[in-house]
Write an enzyme that holds these catalytic residues in place. Structure first.
Site, PDB file in Angstrom:
ATOM      1  N   THR A  66      -0.626   4.497   0.095  1.00  0.00           N
ATOM      2  CA  THR A  66      -1.502   5.622   0.434  1.00  0.00           C
ATOM      3  C   THR A  66      -0.762   6.683   1.238  1.00  0.00           C
ATOM      4  OG1 THR A  66      -3.504   4.278   0.356  1.00  0.00           O
ATOM      5  CG2 THR A  66      -3.584   6.271   1.717  1.00  0.00           C
ATOM      6  N   CYS A 121       0.847  -1.192   0.000  1.00  0.00           N
ATOM      7  CA  CYS A 121       0.000   0.000   0.000  1.00  0.00           C
ATOM      8  C   CYS A 121       0.884   1.244   0.000  1.00  0.00           C
ATOM      9  CB  CYS A 121      -0.912   0.010   1.228  1.00  0.00           C
ATOM     10  SG  CYS A 121      -1.975   1.466   1.339  1.00  0.00           S
TER      11      CYS A 121
END
Length: 353
Positions: A188, A186
């Site tokens: 983000t 991830c």
């Protein structure tokens, strides 16, 4: 004006579990199975609360069959067809109590979910998964699913703060997925600058959920069995894994051979790889928030799973918890600056082991 929360927030790497007196004679005495009754569905489930993530390289039918043998759970990814679901369900009835059908919030997701649950009434879990669980649209979708499936247990997320956990539970969700940005594939936190250290997120969200009779999943950030133990110690009712279960025979993706070594592809479901695969491109209005990696091929997932469950039993014996359910009550975290002695690391450690 922007504000700064000066309270210290911790990740798994920042703490260790403090050992305590124990009456347990052996790890074999530890009970990892839990029986949980869910707030809104009123359903009761018994099993080992370890979950394979709903990623297409992890949450596969093959993974579900392997994990169900250990009474562990799999959130099946949302990209299987109706026909594939029907074939799987017809031939694996005993596994259906340990799987969730996953869905996003689009009209096509809704149609797919309705069709799957109509075909396979034995499935009692629904995983509603979006990257940003803070949108009002997602809350409304949770309410819609609860209204149409009053007896199904709903997993919903992802969020990292207590107030949103409470809102989703009051809107009909039973188990809230907690974690923004901790996953190994991830990005983000890099792309959006948004996130929350996972241990503190679990501590705070578990407190909020349990106050309402709800439950949480710690989703992401575990790199070893010790991290899973810490997540349970912090109050997680379930722990979801992606990278730790990727790269196995039961994981999605083809085996890649290069220079005499084997690898398997693993990628985030918001990565360019996933969006190219399922949407044809990365939409112009968004950025990829995941990466794609090749990880060493790991063989049968049962070996990894036994290592995870063995680590959990060991954590319970060190803290004097006879049951996994008791681990939070027996947990005291101590802050540390170093987890392990890494003098023998990398390939040298692999050769010696």
């Amino acid at each position: 004006m922007p504000r700064i929360d000066n309270d210290i927030k911790l990740d798994f790497k920042d703490v260790l579990l403090r050992p305590k007196r124990s009456t347990l004679k052996s790890r074999s005495e530890v009970e990892l199975m839990r029986t949980i009754t869910f707030r809104n569905s009123k359903q009761t489930w018994t099993g080992t609360p370890v979950i394979a993530a709903n990623m297409d390289t992890v949450g596969t039918f093959e993974m579900a069959k392997a994990l169900a043998k250990h009474k562990c759970f799999t959130a099946i990814h949302k990209h299987y067809s109706y026909e594939q679901w029907k074939d799987f369900g017809d031939n694996n009835k005993e596994v259906l109590g340990f799987v969730a059908a996953s869905s996003g919030t689009s009209d096509s997701d809704w149609d797919r979910l309705q069709h799957i649950l109509a075909q396979l009434p034995e499935i009692k879990f629904i995983c509603l998964d979006v990257a940003n669980g803070y949108s009002e649209m997602f809350v409304e979708y949770v309410r819609k699913v609860r209204k149409n499936f009053p007896d199904h247990t709903i997993l919903a997320g992802n969020v990292v703060t207590g107030e949103m956990v409470e809102e989703l539970i009051l809107s009909g969700a039973d188990i809230i997925k907690v974690g923004i940005g901790p996953g190994s594939v991830c990005t983000t936190r890099k792309k959006a600058g948004v996130g929350y250290p996972q241990l503190s997120a679990v501590l705070e969200c578990a407190d909020a959920a349990h106050g309402l009779g709800g439950h949480i999943i710690s989703d992401g950030g575990c790199t070893c069995p010790g991290d899973i133990a810490k997540a349970f110690g912090a109050g997680a009712d379930f722990v979801m894994m992606g990278g730790m279960l990727a790269g196995h025979d039961q994981s999605g993706g083809e085996v890649i051979e290069r220079n005499g070594r084997k690898f398997k592809q693993f990628y985030g479901m918001s990565s360019a790889t996933a969006m190219q695969k399922y949407s044809g491109k990365v939409a112009e209005y968004r950025a990829s928030e995941g990466k794609s990696v090749e990880i060493p091929y790991k063989g049968d997932v049962n070996v990894t799973l036994l290592d995870i469950l063995g680590g959990l039993r060991s954590a319970c014996t060190y803290t004097g918890a006879g049951k996994l359910k008791e681990l939070p009550k027996r947990t005291t975290f101590i802050r540390v600056t170093q987890q392990t002695n890494e003098i023998f690391g990398g390939h040298q450690a692999e050769k010696q082991s």
